[in-house]
Design an enzyme around this catalytic site. Structure first.
Site, PDB file in Angstrom:
ATOM      1  N   ARG A   1      -9.337  -5.576  -4.825  1.00  0.00           N
ATOM      2  CA  ARG A   1     -10.404  -4.818  -5.560  1.00  0.00           C
ATOM      3  C   ARG A   1     -11.640  -4.703  -4.907  1.00  0.00           C
ATOM      4  O   ARG A   1     -12.684  -3.886  -4.990  1.00  0.00           O
ATOM      5  CB  ARG A   1     -10.574  -5.022  -6.943  1.00  0.00           C
ATOM      6  CG  ARG A   1     -11.646  -4.099  -7.529  1.00  0.00           C
ATOM      7  CD  ARG A   1     -11.326  -2.850  -7.686  1.00  0.00           C
ATOM      8  NE  ARG A   1     -12.588  -1.977  -8.454  1.00  0.00           N
ATOM      9  CZ  ARG A   1     -13.675  -1.949  -7.952  1.00  0.00           C
ATOM     10  NH1 ARG A   1     -14.147  -2.209  -6.981  1.00  0.00           N
ATOM     11  NH2 ARG A   1     -14.804  -1.437  -9.171  1.00  0.00           N
ATOM     12  N   LYS A   2     -11.796  -5.726  -4.038  1.00  0.00           N
ATOM     13  CA  LYS A   2     -13.172  -5.784  -3.243  1.00  0.00           C
ATOM     14  C   LYS A   2     -14.429  -5.625  -4.090  1.00  0.00           C
ATOM     15  O   LYS A   2     -15.198  -4.752  -3.749  1.00  0.00           O
ATOM     16  CB  LYS A   2     -13.244  -5.200  -1.979  1.00  0.00           C
ATOM     17  CG  LYS A   2     -12.252  -5.482  -1.038  1.00  0.00           C
ATOM     18  CD  LYS A   2     -12.211  -4.736   0.136  1.00  0.00           C
ATOM     19  CE  LYS A   2     -11.117  -5.196   1.281  1.00  0.00           C
ATOM     20  NZ  LYS A   2      -9.933  -4.546   1.111  1.00  0.00           N
ATOM     21  N   PHE A   3     -14.413  -6.331  -5.286  1.00  0.00           N
ATOM     22  CA  PHE A   3     -15.640  -6.291  -6.155  1.00  0.00           C
ATOM     23  C   PHE A   3     -16.974  -6.254  -5.541  1.00  0.00           C
ATOM     24  O   PHE A   3     -17.110  -7.318  -4.595  1.00  0.00           O
ATOM     25  CB  PHE A   3     -15.641  -6.978  -7.307  1.00  0.00           C
ATOM     26  CG  PHE A   3     -14.335  -6.660  -8.370  1.00  0.00           C
ATOM     27  CD1 PHE A   3     -14.551  -5.917  -9.331  1.00  0.00           C
ATOM     28  CD2 PHE A   3     -13.376  -7.554  -8.396  1.00  0.00           C
ATOM     29  CE1 PHE A   3     -13.599  -5.663 -10.172  1.00  0.00           C
ATOM     30  CE2 PHE A   3     -12.303  -7.254  -9.220  1.00  0.00           C
ATOM     31  CZ  PHE A   3     -12.680  -6.322 -10.024  1.00  0.00           C
ATOM     32  N   VAL A   4     -17.787  -5.503  -5.608  1.00  0.00           N
ATOM     33  CA  VAL A   4     -19.211  -5.745  -5.067  1.00  0.00           C
ATOM     34  C   VAL A   4     -20.316  -4.659  -5.997  1.00  0.00           C
ATOM     35  O   VAL A   4     -20.114  -3.480  -6.142  1.00  0.00           O
ATOM     36  CB  VAL A   4     -19.371  -5.117  -3.721  1.00  0.00           C
ATOM     37  CG1 VAL A   4     -19.147  -3.904  -3.415  1.00  0.00           C
ATOM     38  CG2 VAL A   4     -20.715  -5.693  -3.019  1.00  0.00           C
TER      39      VAL A   4
ATOM     40  N   ASP B   1       0.753  -1.142  -0.061  1.00  0.00           N
ATOM     41  CA  ASP B   1      -0.043   0.031   0.057  1.00  0.00           C
ATOM     42  C   ASP B   1       0.735   1.344   0.007  1.00  0.00           C
ATOM     43  O   ASP B   1       0.917   2.180   0.967  1.00  0.00           O
ATOM     44  CB  ASP B   1      -0.907   0.199   1.115  1.00  0.00           C
ATOM     45  CG  ASP B   1      -1.704  -1.223   1.200  1.00  0.00           C
ATOM     46  OD1 ASP B   1      -2.219  -1.665   0.056  1.00  0.00           O
ATOM     47  OD2 ASP B   1      -2.414  -1.791   2.149  1.00  0.00           O
TER      48      ASP B   1
ATOM     49  N   LYS C   1       0.096  -8.073  -2.795  1.00  0.00           N
ATOM     50  CA  LYS C   1      -1.326  -7.639  -2.879  1.00  0.00           C
ATOM     51  C   LYS C   1      -1.383  -5.942  -3.316  1.00  0.00           C
ATOM     52  O   LYS C   1      -0.314  -5.211  -2.747  1.00  0.00           O
ATOM     53  CB  LYS C   1      -2.158  -7.628  -1.392  1.00  0.00           C
ATOM     54  CG  LYS C   1      -3.595  -7.391  -1.517  1.00  0.00           C
ATOM     55  CD  LYS C   1      -4.175  -7.613  -0.364  1.00  0.00           C
ATOM     56  CE  LYS C   1      -3.985  -6.648   0.625  1.00  0.00           C
ATOM     57  NZ  LYS C   1      -4.464  -5.112   0.359  1.00  0.00           N
TER      58      LYS C   1
ATOM     59  N   TYR D   1      -4.969  -5.784  15.055  1.00  0.00           N
ATOM     60  CA  TYR D   1      -3.954  -6.559  14.673  1.00  0.00           C
ATOM     61  C   TYR D   1      -3.909  -7.744  15.354  1.00  0.00           C
ATOM     62  O   TYR D   1      -4.205  -7.764  16.707  1.00  0.00           O
ATOM     63  CB  TYR D   1      -2.563  -5.809  14.613  1.00  0.00           C
ATOM     64  CG  TYR D   1      -2.530  -4.743  13.531  1.00  0.00           C
ATOM     65  CD1 TYR D   1      -2.276  -5.098  12.224  1.00  0.00           C
ATOM     66  CD2 TYR D   1      -2.728  -3.428  13.819  1.00  0.00           C
ATOM     67  CE1 TYR D   1      -2.311  -4.191  11.351  1.00  0.00           C
ATOM     68  CE2 TYR D   1      -2.633  -2.486  12.753  1.00  0.00           C
ATOM     69  CZ  TYR D   1      -2.286  -2.764  11.343  1.00  0.00           C
ATOM     70  OH  TYR D   1      -1.971  -1.829  10.527  1.00  0.00           O
TER      71      TYR D   1
ATOM     72  N   GLN E   1      -8.641  -0.467  11.993  1.00  0.00           N
ATOM     73  CA  GLN E   1      -7.747  -1.671  12.027  1.00  0.00           C
ATOM     74  C   GLN E   1      -7.384  -2.282  13.355  1.00  0.00           C
ATOM     75  O   GLN E   1      -6.994  -1.563  14.277  1.00  0.00           O
ATOM     76  CB  GLN E   1      -6.674  -1.326  11.003  1.00  0.00           C
ATOM     77  CG  GLN E   1      -5.623  -2.481  10.700  1.00  0.00           C
ATOM     78  CD  GLN E   1      -6.408  -3.655   9.748  1.00  0.00           C
ATOM     79  OE1 GLN E   1      -7.289  -4.122  10.226  1.00  0.00           O
ATOM     80  NE2 GLN E   1      -5.596  -3.865   8.799  1.00  0.00           N
TER      81      GLN E   1
ATOM     82  N   HIS F   1      -3.508  -2.114  -4.030  1.00  0.00           N
ATOM     83  CA  HIS F   1      -4.746  -1.513  -4.462  1.00  0.00           C
ATOM     84  C   HIS F   1      -4.300  -0.481  -5.542  1.00  0.00           C
ATOM     85  O   HIS F   1      -3.760   0.566  -5.230  1.00  0.00           O
ATOM     86  CB  HIS F   1      -5.209  -0.448  -3.026  1.00  0.00           C
ATOM     87  CG  HIS F   1      -5.697  -1.311  -2.066  1.00  0.00           C
ATOM     88  ND1 HIS F   1      -6.908  -1.825  -2.255  1.00  0.00           N
ATOM     89  CD2 HIS F   1      -5.249  -1.593  -0.756  1.00  0.00           C
ATOM     90  CE1 HIS F   1      -7.267  -2.474  -0.897  1.00  0.00           C
ATOM     91  NE2 HIS F   1      -6.122  -2.529  -0.002  1.00  0.00           N
TER      92      HIS F   1
HETATM   93  O1  6AU Z   1      -1.472  -4.189   7.304  1.00  0.00           O
HETATM   94  P1  6AU Z   1      -2.051  -3.033   7.137  1.00  0.00           P
HETATM   95  O2  6AU Z   1      -3.045  -2.817   8.150  1.00  0.00           O
HETATM   96  O3  6AU Z   1      -1.254  -1.911   6.681  1.00  0.00           O
HETATM   97  O4  6AU Z   1      -2.768  -3.354   5.725  1.00  0.00           O
HETATM   98  C1  6AU Z   1      -3.858  -4.350   5.563  1.00  0.00           C
HETATM   99  C2  6AU Z   1      -4.275  -4.372   4.218  1.00  0.00           C
HETATM  100  C3  6AU Z   1      -5.064  -3.214   3.478  1.00  0.00           C
HETATM  101  C4  6AU Z   1      -6.685  -3.739   3.692  1.00  0.00           C
HETATM  102  O5  6AU Z   1      -7.109  -2.946   2.715  1.00  0.00           O
HETATM  103  C5  6AU Z   1      -6.640  -4.978   3.593  1.00  0.00           C
HETATM  104  O6  6AU Z   1      -5.165  -5.561   4.017  1.00  0.00           O
HETATM  105  N1  6AU Z   1      -7.643  -5.746   4.546  1.00  0.00           N
HETATM  106  C6  6AU Z   1      -8.558  -6.548   3.635  1.00  0.00           C
HETATM  107  C7  6AU Z   1      -8.167  -7.170   2.744  1.00  0.00           C
HETATM  108  C8  6AU Z   1      -7.140  -7.715   2.126  1.00  0.00           C
HETATM  109  O7  6AU Z   1      -9.183  -7.453   1.629  1.00  0.00           O
HETATM  110  C9  6AU Z   1      -9.694  -7.157   4.574  1.00  0.00           C
HETATM  111  C10 6AU Z   1      -9.865  -6.683   5.865  1.00  0.00           C
HETATM  112  O8  6AU Z   1     -10.494  -7.224   6.538  1.00  0.00           O
HETATM  113  N2  6AU Z   1      -8.799  -6.046   6.531  1.00  0.00           N
HETATM  114  C11 6AU Z   1      -7.686  -5.214   5.721  1.00  0.00           C
HETATM  115  O9  6AU Z   1      -7.093  -4.654   6.460  1.00  0.00           O
HETATM  116  O10 6AU Z   1      -4.509  -3.071   2.379  1.00  0.00           O
END
Ligand code: 6AU
Length: 361
Positions: free
Chosen positions: A101-104, A43, A65, A314, A312, A67
């Site tokens: 992309r999380k299509f919906v 990211d 991964k 962890y 978020q 975005h």
């Molecule tokens: O490790 P981070 O917190 O810097 O980044 C986590 C990455 C971000 C989010 O868009 C993604 O994971 N993500 C997703 C995905 C992968 O679909 C789902 C989710 O539940 N939580 C999440 O953080 O790019």
């Protein structure tokens, strides 16, 4: 989480033999080969940073991964753009590309978003994901789009346009001519004047033609040793559970993801989830889990890790892999914001792999 589903105790090399999806079989083998169950969430905000990071961290990961929509300077050129450059780095280091992309949306819209538009995600991303709030038909629509794309890329349309005065023998079999003036002679046998002629020809060329070897200036000749290139199949991960605080995805929604995965085993590789969701005897889906961070080096490995203040949450690799049963941990800021991302990625790789070995017992 079901108690001790057989897949939790099987080595990835064994799961590679029974996974239904060709890309999952490949990914399990790659994990075994690289001793890695780490996905980097790249990211960053510029294409330059993205490519540099992929090149540096590539050796430690099995999935990168993206975005793409947060990257400024993303070059959309289908022959030489950012997607193609990323694909060359994926071949060089041996990782798959996952566009998050999380299509919906309704089926028709996601088909177009997946295969067309500016980014043409299907061209360069082996894997993408979908939130199936819109209903399971969306998964079928994406599966159809991927199957059509795969059937199509066995052949490439060769289009050439030429403008000018034709000469005899210019046209080959199968070519269409919109103005065939080759025999444009008058009754005296004198050649009539031809100002110009435009010829558009289209033919299908087998995709294994050497002409289609993808080349670019990014060291494309390099291919990761020990394993062949991934199959041309595309795979989907269903966003079954999220890492964010207060996530509104219910148990029923997660269960609908499980059902959709079983109905589309030829396209759905598995889930983005917070725990293992394999429960039926022959389930062998792959799980990728974000919301993963290690405490700083030197601190208690399984200690509490603070969230990011924006929702978020962890967990450590040990908890996610060994206790909750995921297969691949997705790490973004934990690696990107480190002083030395490649060595931090190695630290995550070692910890996540150790958690997997501990799970096997
Ligand atoms: O490790 P981070 O917190 O810097 O980044 C986590 C990455 C971000 C989010 O868009 C993604 O994971 N993500 C997703 C995905 C992968 O679909 C789902 C989710 O539940 N939580 C999440 O953080 O790019």
């Amino acid at each position: 989480m079901p108690d001790r589903h057989p897949t939790l105790l099987q080595p990835y090399s064994e799961r590679a033999k029974t996974a239904t999806h060709p890309l999952s079989r490949y990914l399990f083998r790659l994990m075994d080969l690289k001793a890695s169950n780490l996905c980097l969430s790249a990211d960053v905000i510029t294409a330059r940073e993205l490519l540099a990071l992929a090149d540096k961290v590539g050796p430690s990961i099995v999935v990168l991964k993206t975005h793409y929509d947060l990257i400024s300077g993303w070059d959309y050129n289908p022959q030489t753009g950012t997607g193609v450059k990323l694909a060359a780095l994926a071949r060089k280091h041996g990782f798959l590309i996952f566009e998050d992309r999380k299509f919906v949306d309704i089926g028709k819209t996601v088909q177009m978003q997946y295969t067309a538009g500016t980014a043409r995600i299907i061209e360069w991303a082996h894997i993408t994901n979908a939130n199936i709030d819109a209903g399971k038909d969306m998964v079928r629509a994406m599966a159809e789009a991927a199957a059509n794309w795969k059937a199509r890329i066995h052949y490439e349309v060769k289009t050439s346009v030429s403008v000018g005065t034709p000469v005899a023998g210019q046209f080959e079999d199968g070519e269409e001519q919109n103005n065939n003036a080759l025999d444009d002679r008058d009754s005296d046998g004198r050649k009539g004047s031809i100002v110009s002629i435009t010829t558009v020809t289209q033919s299908f060329e087998p995709a294994d033609s050497p002409r289609l070897a993808k080349t670019n200036e990014h060291g494309d000749e390099l291919v990761f040793p020990g394993i062949e290139e991934p199959p041309m199949d595309r795979g989907l991960l269903l966003l079954a559970q999220m890492s964010s605080k207060g996530c509104l995805m219910t148990k029923d929604y997660t269960q609908a993801c499980v059902e959709a995965a079983r109905e589309h085993k030829d396209f759905v590789m598995g889930y983005v989830a917070q725990e293992a969701l394999n429960s039926a005897p022959d389930d062998n889906f792959i799980h990728m889990t974000p919301g993963c961070k290690l405490p700083p080096p030197g601190e208690e490995e399984n200690g509490h890790v603070e969230g990011d203040g924006l929702g978020q949450q962890y967990n450590t690799p040990a908890k996610l892999i060994n206790i909750l049963g995921t297969d691949i941990v997705i790490v973004g800021r934990g690696i990107i914001q480190a002083a030395d991302p490649p060595s931090e990625a190695e630290r995550y790789r070692r910890k996540a792999w150790k958690a997997y070995l501990t799970r096997l017992g």
